[in-house]
Design an enzyme around this catalytic site. Structure first.
Site, PDB file in Angstrom:
ATOM      1  N   GLY A  12       0.873  -1.119  -0.024  1.00 29.14           N
ATOM      2  CA  GLY A  12       0.044   0.097   0.069  1.00 29.14           C
ATOM      3  C   GLY A  12       0.725   1.202  -0.044  1.00 29.14           C
ATOM      4  O   GLY A  12       0.433   2.328   0.441  1.00 29.14           O
ATOM      5  N   SER A  13       1.957   1.416  -0.545  1.00 34.49           N
ATOM      6  CA  SER A  13       2.878   2.482  -0.630  1.00 34.49           C
ATOM      7  C   SER A  13       2.125   3.465  -1.474  1.00 34.49           C
ATOM      8  O   SER A  13       2.215   4.683  -1.240  1.00 34.49           O
ATOM      9  CB  SER A  13       4.392   2.259  -0.752  1.00 34.49           C
ATOM     10  OG  SER A  13       4.593   1.634  -2.080  1.00 34.49           O
ATOM     11  N   ASN A  14       1.683   3.123  -2.549  1.00 34.07           N
ATOM     12  CA  ASN A  14       1.005   3.892  -3.564  1.00 34.07           C
ATOM     13  C   ASN A  14      -0.287   4.533  -2.939  1.00 34.07           C
ATOM     14  O   ASN A  14      -0.572   5.702  -3.196  1.00 34.07           O
ATOM     15  CB  ASN A  14       0.582   3.229  -5.044  1.00 34.07           C
ATOM     16  CG  ASN A  14       2.020   3.389  -5.792  1.00 34.07           C
ATOM     17  OD1 ASN A  14       2.164   4.142  -6.489  1.00 34.07           O
ATOM     18  ND2 ASN A  14       2.373   2.270  -5.976  1.00 34.07           N
ATOM     19  N   ARG A  87      -6.505  -8.807  -7.698  1.00 32.85           N
ATOM     20  CA  ARG A  87      -7.660  -9.769  -7.773  1.00 32.85           C
ATOM     21  C   ARG A  87      -8.264  -9.547  -9.130  1.00 32.85           C
ATOM     22  O   ARG A  87      -8.370  -8.198  -9.322  1.00 32.85           O
ATOM     23  CB  ARG A  87      -8.581  -9.809  -6.624  1.00 32.85           C
ATOM     24  CG  ARG A  87      -9.661 -10.882  -6.353  1.00 32.85           C
ATOM     25  CD  ARG A  87      -8.897 -12.115  -5.879  1.00 32.85           C
ATOM     26  NE  ARG A  87      -9.848 -13.160  -6.146  1.00 32.85           N
ATOM     27  CZ  ARG A  87      -9.674 -14.507  -5.928  1.00 32.85           C
ATOM     28  NH1 ARG A  87      -8.239 -14.750  -5.473  1.00 32.85           N
ATOM     29  NH2 ARG A  87     -10.076 -15.307  -6.299  1.00 32.85           N
ATOM     30  N   ILE A  89     -10.892  -7.757 -11.250  1.00 28.22           N
ATOM     31  CA  ILE A  89     -12.306  -7.269 -11.006  1.00 28.22           C
ATOM     32  C   ILE A  89     -13.229  -7.929 -11.536  1.00 28.22           C
ATOM     33  O   ILE A  89     -13.397  -8.061 -12.792  1.00 28.22           O
ATOM     34  CB  ILE A  89     -12.073  -5.554 -11.410  1.00 28.22           C
ATOM     35  CG1 ILE A  89     -10.747  -5.030 -10.739  1.00 28.22           C
ATOM     36  CG2 ILE A  89     -13.383  -5.066 -11.031  1.00 28.22           C
ATOM     37  CD1 ILE A  89     -11.024  -4.944  -9.122  1.00 28.22           C
ATOM     38  N   ASN A 103      -5.874   1.571 -13.005  1.00 26.05           N
ATOM     39  CA  ASN A 103      -4.773   0.838 -12.429  1.00 26.05           C
ATOM     40  C   ASN A 103      -3.486   1.436 -12.778  1.00 26.05           C
ATOM     41  O   ASN A 103      -3.311   2.117 -13.603  1.00 26.05           O
ATOM     42  CB  ASN A 103      -4.927  -0.588 -13.061  1.00 26.05           C
ATOM     43  CG  ASN A 103      -3.879  -1.631 -12.332  1.00 26.05           C
ATOM     44  OD1 ASN A 103      -3.467  -1.374 -11.002  1.00 26.05           O
ATOM     45  ND2 ASN A 103      -3.424  -2.556 -13.154  1.00 26.05           N
ATOM     46  N   HIS A 105       0.284  -0.090 -13.725  1.00 29.82           N
ATOM     47  CA  HIS A 105       1.142  -1.360 -13.890  1.00 29.82           C
ATOM     48  C   HIS A 105       2.701  -0.962 -13.829  1.00 29.82           C
ATOM     49  O   HIS A 105       3.089   0.095 -14.494  1.00 29.82           O
ATOM     50  CB  HIS A 105       0.659  -1.847 -15.230  1.00 29.82           C
ATOM     51  CG  HIS A 105       1.443  -3.119 -15.388  1.00 29.82           C
ATOM     52  ND1 HIS A 105       0.966  -4.371 -14.855  1.00 29.82           N
ATOM     53  CD2 HIS A 105       2.551  -3.569 -16.084  1.00 29.82           C
ATOM     54  CE1 HIS A 105       1.803  -5.381 -15.097  1.00 29.82           C
ATOM     55  NE2 HIS A 105       2.549  -4.832 -15.958  1.00 29.82           N
TER      56      HIS A 105
END
Ligand code: GRF
Length: 201
Positions: A12-14, A87, A89, A103, A105
């Site tokens: 969860g750093s972003n 996961r 979506i 998202n 990437h």
């Protein structure tokens, strides 16, 4: 005021970077972080920032998309931001938030995207192929993994002595700059919410 939901499964750093970035801005805020893992570090990061998190088990993500959509609607979400969410979506969620879900990437898509290409594996593949440049890509989420329309993409050099670890760290730095900028630009052009499912052009 735009409400952002972040979906994250891991560190969860972003997510933390985005929550901090929009905290003081006044035009958007992270309203909720949703996960599929109760023990993900993202929960601790969000607790420290006073951002609520919610976890649904994988069975709900896979088979009960309406429960997720209900929660997104309850939080009046304008934009869904995937940040290390591991996961697929559900198509019903993609449909409901088409043009309102992005998202990031860690490669120059379409290169090194698709099934099995996540985390460290991306950087290992980039190095193994002898690439001289790599980067990060922000794209809309569709039913095809990593194939949605690109919002922003930036590159960095792959250095001769780079390992997957050093490359991953430098890509993270790039993402911390790129992702908030991409989100800001999307929010500026977002049509009125109306009902979930309204599309972008
Ligand atoms: C990021 O590198 C992002 O590109 C990818 O997953 C990673 C998440 O890292 N989708 P973090 O959990 O934000 O640290």
């Amino acid at each position: 005021m735009h409400n952002i939901a972040i979906l994250a499964s891991g560190s969860g750093s972003n997510a933390e970077n985005i929550a901090r970035r929009f905290h003081d801005k006044g035009n958007a805020r992270v309203a909720i972080v949703m996960s599929n893992k109760t023990d993900a570090t993202v929960h601790d990061r969000m607790a420290a920032l006073d951002v609520d998190t919610l976890t649904f088990p994988n069975e709900i993500w896979d088979k009960e998309p309406q429960l997720i959509i209900d929660e997104l609607v309850r939080h009046n979400i304008d934009l869904i931001v995937l940040a290390g969410f591991l996961r697929k979506i559900h198509p019903a969620i993609v449909r409901a938030y088409r043009g309102r879900m992005v998202n990031i990437h860690p490669s120059l898509l379409p290169a090194y995207g698709g099934k099995g290409m996540y985390g460290r594996r991306v950087h290992e593949a980039v190095i193994a192929s002898g690439e001289t440049r790599t980067g990060a890509t922000v794209h809309y989420v569709t039913d095809e993994m990593d194939e949605g329309e690109i919002v922003m993409q930036e590159s960095i050099a792959v250095l001769p002595d780079d390992t997957a670890t050093t490359l991953e760290a430098r890509i993270h730095d790039l993402e911390f700059d790129l992702y908030p900028r991409a989100i800001e630009s999307i929010l500026q052009h977002l049509p009125d919410k109306g009902t979930p499912g309204s599309t972008h052009v």
